[in-house]
Design an enzyme around this catalytic site. Structure first.
Site, PDB file in Angstrom:
ATOM      1  N   ARG A  45      -8.013  -4.343  -2.848  1.00  0.00           N
ATOM      2  CA  ARG A  45      -7.577  -3.223  -3.687  1.00  0.00           C
ATOM      3  C   ARG A  45      -8.589  -3.081  -4.820  1.00  0.00           C
ATOM      4  NH1 ARG A  45      -2.506  -2.630  -1.736  1.00  0.00           N
ATOM      5  NH2 ARG A  45      -1.549  -4.562  -1.007  1.00  0.00           N
TER       6      ARG A  45
ATOM      7  N   CYS B 159       0.823  -1.206   0.000  1.00  0.00           N
ATOM      8  CA  CYS B 159       0.000   0.000   0.000  1.00  0.00           C
ATOM      9  C   CYS B 159       0.862   1.262   0.000  1.00  0.00           C
ATOM     10  CB  CYS B 159      -0.938   0.002   1.196  1.00  0.00           C
ATOM     11  SG  CYS B 159      -2.142  -1.344   1.206  1.00  0.00           S
TER      12      CYS B 159
END
Length: 221
Positions: free
Chosen positions: A135, A58
């Site tokens: 995601r 991330c």
């Protein structure tokens, strides 16, 4: 006869956006103050989720998104992040990225502790767990309609240049009334709509397009 699933109140009943339909509106707390999706009417919106703050993949994605932020702004596109973390966690992570990686995060990040937005957009998927978002990237047009969705597992980062490419493809299609072929990049030729009548089929060779066949013709824009 109704069933308990008719009310869709159970946690297993996850909402999913629909392409071509209005994107689910929401109001949320972010690192830049409260926002509503409807506040961005007239702009393109790229809404993306990440599994958690202070995680390696991330962090690389946030830095990559930050690098395309200015280009997206020039394309009338607002970038918005989201995870199921508190606003204080987001702020601490953003501060850490700036101090340790030298990258400033310019876009708002939604703190979705109650998972309201995540559930509206199908970001919580049982196969990937129930305590973090997958995601995902959602492309919303200036009319507020959902134009594209991409979902990824927690284990693999996104190819961020694809975000720019898709927005440019949509804007090209909308402006010129065309489609974009496989592997299209800005500046490449586009596909003109195929003929819809016999008369149009007969006329097609005279229209100046680069045709592979009557139904597959290209032009520059």
């Amino acid at each position: 006869m109704s069933t308990e699933n008719d009310n869709c109140e159970c946690e297993e009943c996850i909402s999913m956006p629909v392409l071509g339909e209005p994107a689910p509106d929401f109001e949320a707390v972010t690192t830049q103050g409260p926002i509503k999706l409807s506040d961005f009417k007239g702009k393109w919106v790229v809404l993306f989720s990440h599994p958690a703050d202070f995680t390696p993949v991330c962090t690389t994605e946030f830095m990559a998104f930050a690098k395309i932020y200015d280009e997206l702004q020039k394309m009338n596109t607002q970038l918005i992040g989201l995870s199921i973390d508190s606003v204080h966690s987001h702020l601490a992570w953003i501060k850490n990225i700036k101090e340790k990686m030298g990258v400033e995060i310019p876009f708002p990040v939604i703190a979705d502790l109650n998972m309201n937005v995540a559930k509206l957009y199908g970001m919580i998927q049982k196969g990937m767990g129930t305590t973090s978002a997958v995601r995902a990237v959602f492309f919303i047009d200036p009319e507020g309609k959902m134009r594209a969705m991409i979902y990824y597992p927690q284990s693999n980062g996104r190819y961020i240049p694809e975000v720019i490419r898709i927005i440019k493809a949509f804007q090209t299609s909308d402006e010129y009334g065309v489609a974009t072929p496989a592997n299209w990049q800005p500046g490449d030729k586009v596909i003109v709509p195929p003929p819809a009548t016999q008369k149009e089929v007969e006329k097609r060779p005279t229209e100046g397009y680069e045709c592979k066949e009557w139904y597959l013709c290209f032009k520059g824009v």
